[in-house]
Design a protein around this motif. Structure first.
Motif, short mmCIF file in Angstrom:
data_model
loop_
_atom_site.label_atom_id
_atom_site.label_comp_id
_atom_site.label_asym_id
_atom_site.label_seq_id
_atom_site.Cartn_x
_atom_site.Cartn_y
_atom_site.Cartn_z
N SER A 174 0.84 6.21 4.89
CA SER A 174 1.20 6.77 3.65
C SER A 174 1.13 8.26 3.35
CB SER A 174 0.47 6.12 2.36
OG SER A 174 -0.91 5.99 3.00
N MET B 69 -5.58 4.96 -5.55
CA MET B 69 -5.38 3.96 -4.43
C MET B 69 -6.87 3.37 -4.33
SD MET B 69 -2.63 4.11 -3.77
CE MET B 69 -2.44 3.05 -2.34
N PHE C 45 1.48 3.85 -2.90
CA PHE C 45 0.83 5.25 -2.70
C PHE C 45 1.83 6.25 -2.81
CE2 PHE C 45 -0.72 9.00 -0.42
CZ PHE C 45 -1.82 8.79 -0.07
N TRP D 11 0.87 -1.18 -0.14
CA TRP D 11 -0.08 -0.07 0.01
C TRP D 11 1.05 1.31 0.09
CZ3 TRP D 11 -4.81 1.21 -0.65
CH2 TRP D 11 -5.34 2.45 -0.32
#
Lengths: 332, 262
Positions: free
Chosen positions: B135, B78, B35, B31
């Motif tokens: 993130s 995302m 990101f 992730w």
């Protein structure tokens, strides 16, 4: 403490539990005995509110399992046949999680966890991952989880299944020590287990209760009028004639040669009479050597087989207990 | 009070599991990496375009918006990544309990089905929120190096949109996980369901009939649109909350009904 009335559970057309009724007093250890697939687990699952019953009621400590499941669950400690454990948790963490969902207040948690760990002798593995433990230890973790909140009722489904003999003995001792304080229902298909641990036995087969008594009484009941085994040195023919004339003998079966010139007989006596002295006098009086004379007590194992093995041809499950019932009523 | 404690006990247990196994770390890595990458790509493109524009128009043209050029594509990308990541968060929630038999532990202890469902939902949503939080590091340079600090509100609404959208998917994934004892099946089914929810949005066409519009309304991605632009509409928040609530309701019903069918 536990009251089960006419409990029935059907899965589609299959009836797993069929009108089971029994009750357990406070502090009692009840053995729930039956072959695999007899409905023991289903009954226990209903009692622990895991499954709803199709018919009938079950009450634990006065609370209906269907109406007030949370109250019931608060009072029950339960281990299913394979203890439900999280393999990636450590023993102490697992018990800590259980203590929370069991609603043990924060200040008591540590003490209760330590107690349970001590009682089930898990001290040396408390920081090990459950997945790495042996079957015996896992069973004990399951037991520790069940007794953690000090519940009134313990329901243990085959608690000794898959353990080695030493572990079985230890587990039985532990269960026995828990009786009195807790009301316990214990299921098993291993007979010595109930003989050793339980105050009372309910035998269940094909979803029905086929017998219910203390282990001693059950043995007594099926011993009936008391079959005897006579072993004497001599010929079958004359001994047969001799034994037949002893007053009180109502059945006589030659059991063949027992070796070394000894022949054996099985003698059925009239109800309530102990014929051992008469038989001994008769054999010795006629000049034979009496080698053996014993009561043919049935082990629970045999009773169990007799009660639960039914002629599948006519499916006459209730017949066997009826037969078992008869001598008991006569005796009393 | 006791129900709160039960829910938090489940949350804690699930987090222990997520971080006790590689799942959490792998997902965090994937992730945050994606990101960062999407942020970088969008940002470089933004710099290039604004430099070009600056050269051509001598700064006289319409001011290029950071929201339009960076935040919006980033959050929407995302959202697509979440379609892949969330099944991995939710597939084990109930399927594993069922396969391990530990569902019997949960249902024979004084817990309600709702407490279990909510605990698992909050655990997964919490982890997803944590992933988003980590993130956010990507945005720090914007505030540190930009001559005029960008507006923080679009970032906040974007994050909120992503979180609400994620929660909706997690609720659906939780429900799907109750249907099977096989994690992989639960994962694949969840992914398919998420794709279906995504494609619902493609039916959106102002000229279409009311039925088609109603279907399009159910698209989980469409409701992010405004929020990623920095516009917070209560309507969208309500949509996501009720969507999550419905998913959780299905999950609870499913857990309860399995007892009857067992």
């Amino acid at each position: 403490m536990i009251e089960v009335v006419n409990l029935t559970k059907r899965y589609g057309r299959h009836t797993a539990v069929d009108g089971v009724s029994f009750s357990v007093q406070k502090g009692e250890i009840l053995g729930f005995l039956g072959p695999n697939g007899a409905g023991k687990t289903t009954t226990m699952r209903i009692l622990t509110c895991y499954l709803p019953a199709t018919e009938g009621t079950a009450r634990v400590a006065g609370f209906d399992v269907f109406e007030q499941p949370l109250e019931v669950k608060r009072r029950i400690g339960y281990i299913p046949e394979t203890p439900p454990l999280y393999p990636d948790m450590e023993v102490a963490d697992f018990l800590s999680f259980c203590s929370k969902i069991k609603g043990i207040p924060g200040k008591d948690r540590r003490r209760k966890i330590d107690e349970a760990i001590e009682k089930t002798r898990l001290v040396d593995v408390r920081n090990k991952h459950i997945g790495k433990l042996s079957k015996g230890y896992r069973q004990r973790v399951g037991l520790a989880q069940a007794i953690l909140a000090n519940p009134d009722v313990l329901i243990l489904d085959e608690p000794t299944a898959g353990l080695d003999p030493k572990q079985i003995l230890e587990t039985r001792e532990l269960i026995k020590s828990l009786g009195g304080e807790h009301t316990i229902i214990l299921s098993t298909h291993i007979l010595p287990e109930v003989e050793v641990t339980c105050g009372r036995v309910v035998i269940i087969n094909k979803g029905k209760v086929v017998a219910e008594d203390t282990p001693e009484n059950l043995t007594q009941r099926l011993r009936g009028s008391g079959a005897l085994r006579v072993e004497a040195r001599g010929e079958t023919g004359p001994l047969f004639d001799l034994l037949r004339t002893v007053p009180g003998v109502i059945g006589l079966r030659p059991k063949g040669d027992a070796g070394d010139g000894v022949v054996a007989f099985e003698v059925d006596a009239e109800a309530g009479r102990d014929l051992r002295p008469e038989l001994a006098r008769a054999v010795v009086g006629a000049g034979h050597d009496l080698v053996g004379l014993s009561r043919l007590g049935m082990s629970l194992e045999e009773i169990f087989l007799q009660i639960t093995t039914t002629d599948s041809a006519d499916g006459a499950a209730p017949e066997a207990p009826a037969a078992a019932e008869a001598p008991a009523t006569e005796a009393s | 009070m006791s129900s709160l404690r039960n829910v938090s006990a489940i949350v804690e247990k699930e987090w222990r599991h997520y971080f006790g196994s590689p799942i959490a770390y792998v997902l965090l890595f994937v992730w945050t990496f994606l990101f960062g990458r999407f942020f970088q790509v969008a940002f470089e493109y933004f710099l290039l375009a604004s430099a070009r524009q600056g050269g051509m128009e001598m700064g006289m043209g319409p001011k290029m918006s950071l929201n339009e050029w960076v935040l919006r594509p980033l959050f929407q990308n995302m959202a697509v990544v979440a379609l892949f990541v969330i099944p991995m968060l939710t597939m084990r929630l109930f399927a594993e309990e069922k396969r391990q038999g530990t569902i019997e532990l949960l249902s024979t202890n004084p817990l309600t089905d709702w407490q279990v469902v909510l605990g698992k939902f909050f655990a997964a949503t919490g982890l997803f929120g944590f992933m988003i939080l980590v993130s956010l590091v990507n945005f720090v340079p914007l505030w540190v190096y930009a001559t005029t600090a960008p507006d923080w509100k679009p970032v906040a609404t974007g994050v909120l949109a992503l979180l609400l959208y994620g929660a909706s998917l997690i609720a659906v994934g939780t429900f799907i996980s109750t249907l099977t004892r096989n994690q992989i099946v639960a994962g694949i089914l969840s992914f398919c369901a998420f794709l279906a929810l995504l494609t619902l949005g493609w039916a959106d066409d102002p000229a279409a009939g009311p039925l088609q519009q109603a279907i399009a309304y159910l698209s989980v991605t469409a409701h992010m649109e405004d929020m990623t632009k920095g516009v917070l509409d209560l309507k969208d928040v309500v949509f996501y909350l009720s969507f999550s609530g419905f998913g959780l309701f299905l999950a609870q019903q499913s857990v309860e009904s399995q007892r009857w069918r067992a």
